[in-house]
Design an enzyme around this catalytic site. Structure first.
Site, PDB file in Angstrom:
ATOM      1  N   ARG A  40      -7.001  -2.902  -1.865  1.00 25.46           N
ATOM      2  CA  ARG A  40      -7.012  -3.276  -3.272  1.00 25.46           C
ATOM      3  C   ARG A  40      -6.813  -4.692  -3.496  1.00 25.46           C
ATOM      4  NH1 ARG A  40      -2.739   1.710  -5.005  1.00 25.46           N
ATOM      5  NH2 ARG A  40      -4.418   3.328  -5.769  1.00 25.46           N
ATOM      6  N   LYS A 201      -4.812  20.499  -6.302  1.00 29.26           N
ATOM      7  CA  LYS A 201      -4.151  20.911  -7.580  1.00 29.26           C
ATOM      8  C   LYS A 201      -5.394  21.047  -8.721  1.00 29.26           C
ATOM      9  CE  LYS A 201      -0.122  19.529  -8.757  1.00 29.26           C
ATOM     10  NZ  LYS A 201       0.832  18.355  -9.366  1.00 29.26           N
ATOM     11  N   GLY A 354      -8.169   9.559  -4.008  1.00 28.40           N
ATOM     12  CA  GLY A 354      -7.747   8.781  -2.836  1.00 28.40           C
ATOM     13  C   GLY A 354      -8.120   9.538  -1.517  1.00 28.40           C
ATOM     14  N   GLY A 377      -5.707   8.521 -10.991  1.00 30.90           N
ATOM     15  CA  GLY A 377      -5.236   9.131 -12.247  1.00 30.90           C
ATOM     16  C   GLY A 377      -6.092   8.499 -13.378  1.00 30.90           C
TER      17      GLY A 377
END
Ligand code: ADP
Ligand code: MG
Length: 397
Positions: A40, A201, A354, A377
């Site tokens: 990052r 999920k 990720g 997200g």
């Protein structure tokens, strides 16, 4: 559908002699006071280099972990500053706090090309509350604001949204590229558009399924997510990981898929294990039936072949979420097959999430994908068609 509006780019900033407050995403993993993965930090370098070349002094601000509005010495930006100093090959001054008189005087003394790193912005309770006072204090530190923290753009926080209304605001190169790549994927994809969704999920990704039932030509489902669909169809799922809140949305998606031009595919075979363990007993399922005492832990070889073929025939591929418990070698084959197909695909390829990106890196295939989204997200929300507050604030500025 309204076209997404793009913020002004940092590339439009003329040579400065000014100070830029740059919101970066330096939320990196730490171990014993050292950065263990600096991906990052590297991702922000093009923007930081461009601004320094144009004579700007930089005031950098990021969050790190979840200190919940209190100072936590274990979540200090210090190790990040040390790593950044090496990567930029220049001194990085470390501010003792996020805001305040001492920080203001340090910022005031910066010359062209100097770099000051503020403390973890989540040490301030006002950050996540988007407190106007904190946004004012941050704005006092610079003449312009540049947002390069795409991963935080779905949150309306003081350092992402609040401050953007208080200074001339620009998108950094990384944020700009993320918005461009993801927007292109939904607004003008080369067809067929094939979306491969997996992971744990359904409820996180149900918005994306809904959107792509309208936009895509095919959606291929794998991962633990498929068991919410099998449960909705009344097919036995044994001891598989079934997300209960996902069953209704899965049922709804199946119903909508019947009236849609988009084909929604579920696995036709599965690899089963007794437990979530690398040394567990493994067998192939009969079709997609998971008996009691067994868990579905990967898509089977016929499904993997069919998905790989669809990926190879796509004009554009979006992949988000592994096909199985790929961290365990007996259940990695489905994810590997999809990763290899994406890497070899002649169409445009975008991978987000990720764990999917980690899988590609583990297989040594990350370089072969056109765009790896760093967003998590934020990428999912943009793909769903939601406006990202961090990006919208740049447009309004
Ligand atoms: P991403 O980070 O790429 O968006 P997710 O976080 O949604 O992906 O899900 C990744 C996790 O899902 C991985 O840890 C993987 O082991 C797990 N997973 C995938 N399929 C299964 C399965 N069939 N059973 C249990 N866990 C699974
Ligand atoms: Mg994940």
């Amino acid at each position: 559908m309204a076209a997404y509006t793009f913020p002004r780019s940092v590339q439009e900033l003329a040579n400065g002699g000014k100070r830029a407050l740059v919101r970066v995403d330096f939320n990196v993993p730490l171990e014993n006071g050292r950065v263990t993965d600096d991906t990052r930090i590297r991702a922000a370098l093009p923007t930081l280099k461009l601004l320094r070349e144009r004579g700007f002094a930089l005031v950098l601000v990021s969050h790190l972990g979840r200190p919940k509005g209190e100072v936590d010495p274990n979540l200090s930006m210090k190790p990040v500053g040390e790593q950044l100093s090496e990567l930029l090959d220049c001194e990085v001054q470390q501010a003792p706090a996020v805001i305040g008189p001492e920080v203001e005087s340090m910022a005031g003394e910066l010359g062209p090309g100097d770099v000051l790193l503020l403390e973890n912005v989540r040490f301030e309770p006002g950050e996540t509350e988007n407190d106007p006072g904190l946004a004012d204090s941050l704005a006092r530190l610079a003449d312009v604001y540049v947002d390069d923290a795409f991963g935080a753009a779905h949150r309306a926080h003081a350092s992402t949204e609040g401050v953007a209304h208080r200074l001339p605001a620009y998108a950094g190169l990384l944020l700009e590229r993320e918005v461009r790549e993801l927007t292109k994927l939904v607004e003008s994809p080369r067809r067929p558009l094939v979306v491969v969704l997996g992971g744990a999920k359904v409820s996180d990704k149900v918005g994306v399924i809904d959107r792509f039932l309208e936009l895509a030509d095919r959606i291929l489902i794998g991962g633990a997510m498929c068991f919410s669909f099998f449960r909705a169809q009344g097919s036995p799922t044994g001891d598989s990981l079934v997300e209960e809140e996902g069953v209704k949305p899965a049922e709804e998606a199946l119903r909508r898929a019947r009236d849609s031009d988009c084909e929604l595919d579920l696995p036709t075979d599965l690899v089963l294990g007794r437990e979530l363990d690398a040394d567990t007993e493994v067998k192939a399922a009969e079709g997609v039936v998971v008996p009691a005492g067994w868990m579905g832990l990967d898509i089977g070889p016929a499904t993997a072949r069919a998905y790989a073929e669809a990926i190879g025939a796509a004009g554009t591929v979006l992949w988000n979420g592994p096909m199985g418990a790929f961290e365990l070698p007996p259940f990695a084959a489905g994810t590997r097959a999809v990763a290899e197909a994406v890497a070899a695909a002649p169409g445009a390829t975008v991978v987000g999430g990720g764990d999917s990106v980690a899988a590609l890196q583990e297989f040594g295939l990350a370089e072969k994908v056109d765009w790896l989204s760093t967003g998590g997200g934020a990428s999912l929300e943009l793909l769903e068609g939601k406006k990202l507050p961090g990006v919208e604030a740049l447009n309004d500025a």
